[in-house]
Design a protein around this motif. Structure first.
Motif, PDB file in Angstrom:
ATOM      1  N   ARG A  42       0.833  -1.104  -0.064  1.00 46.95           N
ATOM      2  CA  ARG A  42       0.118  -0.018   0.041  1.00 46.95           C
ATOM      3  C   ARG A  42       0.880   1.163   0.045  1.00 46.95           C
ATOM      4  N   ILE A  43       0.459   2.180  -0.667  1.00 45.39           N
ATOM      5  CA  ILE A  43       1.036   3.454  -0.697  1.00 45.39           C
ATOM      6  C   ILE A  43       0.874   4.479   0.523  1.00 45.39           C
ATOM      7  N   ASN A  44      -0.278   3.968   1.217  1.00 45.36           N
ATOM      8  CA  ASN A  44      -0.649   4.597   2.567  1.00 45.36           C
ATOM      9  C   ASN A  44       0.383   4.296   3.710  1.00 45.36           C
ATOM     10  N   ASN A  45       0.905   5.386   4.543  1.00 45.58           N
ATOM     11  CA  ASN A  45       1.658   5.061   5.693  1.00 45.58           C
ATOM     12  C   ASN A  45       0.687   4.481   6.860  1.00 45.58           C
ATOM     13  N   ASN A  46       1.105   3.660   7.842  1.00 55.31           N
ATOM     14  CA  ASN A  46       0.262   3.312   8.709  1.00 55.31           C
ATOM     15  C   ASN A  46       0.577   4.125   9.808  1.00 55.31           C
ATOM     16  N   ASP A  62       6.730   7.806   0.043  1.00 47.32           N
ATOM     17  CA  ASP A  62       7.596   8.516  -0.831  1.00 47.32           C
ATOM     18  C   ASP A  62       8.248   7.389  -1.868  1.00 47.32           C
ATOM     19  N   HIS A  63       7.464   6.362  -1.935  1.00 46.24           N
ATOM     20  CA  HIS A  63       8.091   5.218  -2.647  1.00 46.24           C
ATOM     21  C   HIS A  63       6.748   4.165  -2.978  1.00 46.24           C
ATOM     22  N   PHE A  64       7.255   3.327  -3.906  1.00 45.88           N
ATOM     23  CA  PHE A  64       6.445   2.116  -4.436  1.00 45.88           C
ATOM     24  C   PHE A  64       7.317   1.249  -3.894  1.00 45.88           C
ATOM     25  N   GLY A  65       6.694   0.078  -2.986  1.00 50.51           N
ATOM     26  CA  GLY A  65       7.184  -1.058  -2.563  1.00 50.51           C
ATOM     27  C   GLY A  65       6.611  -2.350  -2.841  1.00 50.51           C
ATOM     28  N   ALA A  66       7.359  -3.431  -3.060  1.00 47.07           N
ATOM     29  CA  ALA A  66       6.614  -4.468  -3.546  1.00 47.07           C
ATOM     30  C   ALA A  66       7.554  -5.879  -3.073  1.00 47.07           C
TER      31      ALA A  66
END
Length: 217
Positions: free
Chosen positions: A65-69, A81-85
């Protein structure tokens, strides 16, 4: 994959890190996200071709998800500020992670602060054949790429049940068993980026297999 479009989106998002901006640019976000998922699917297939133990991880299951927890990190911005996978995301094991951002981009893998049961399994494995893990960590090409284990929380003394005189005490004191290497975000725009990713995956694979065997067998 249009990584330049992804980077442009992330830069704009960080200048306007709000739900209002995201809602107004939802179409752009969906375009970037869908493009990234398609690329992840492609790399998922390429990695499966070189790793006979690979756990199929389609892009939709690998992407973060691009949302921070904000529940656990209330002071962080709403959006990352990134896309992670993650690739090779077999349940309860350490995956191969990619993060493409504007401040930093990185590859990583292993186990980040595993729960007590898995941590004990890791330490038991190191007690049994830790020389195998040390050999992996000391391999010249591995050290050049990753440096060593990711620096995180580490015990001052030996873990319970182990001696300070243990030959692998420096490794046993770790609470995180992971490695990472950062790279310039410009690299994603080059023709050899996918081949670079595969080379990093290959280099990390013996390390991840050691850890995953320790927590699953």
């Amino acid at each position: 994959m249009d990584f330049q479009n992804q980077i442009n989106f992330l830069k704009a998002l960080q200048k306007n890190n709000s739900k209002e901006w995201m809602d107004a640019n939802r179409k752009w976000y969906k375009e970037v996200r869908d493009d990234y998922i398609t690329w992840l699917d492609k790399m998922n297939s390429r990695l499966a071709d070189i790793d006979d133990e690979y756990y199929d991880t389609p892009g939709k299951k690998g992407i973060n998800r691009i949302n921070n927890n904000l529940m656990f990190h209330p002071n962080k911005p709403i959006y990352k500020d990134h896309f992670g996978a993650g690739f090779d995301k077999r349940p309860n094991t350490g995956d191969f992670y990619i993060e493409v951002g504007i401040e930093r981009s990185m590859f990583a893998g292993g186990l980040w602060r595993p729960d007590p049961k898995r941590l004990r399994s890791l330490r038991d494995a190191i007690d049994y054949d830790g020389e195998e893990l040390v050999k992996i960590l000391n391999k010249k090409s591995f050290k050049k790429l990753f440096g060593g284990l990711y620096e995180d929380v580490k015990l001052t003394n030996a873990p319970k049940g182990f001696s300070n005189e243990h030959p692998h005490i420096d490794v046993l004191r770790n609470k995180t068993f992971a490695v990472a290497c950062e790279f310039s975000s410009d690299l994603v725009l080059k023709d050899n980026f996918e081949d670079y990713l595969i080379n990093v995956y290959r280099e990390m694979l013996p390390f991840r297999r050691y850890l995953n065997k320790a927590v699953t067998v």
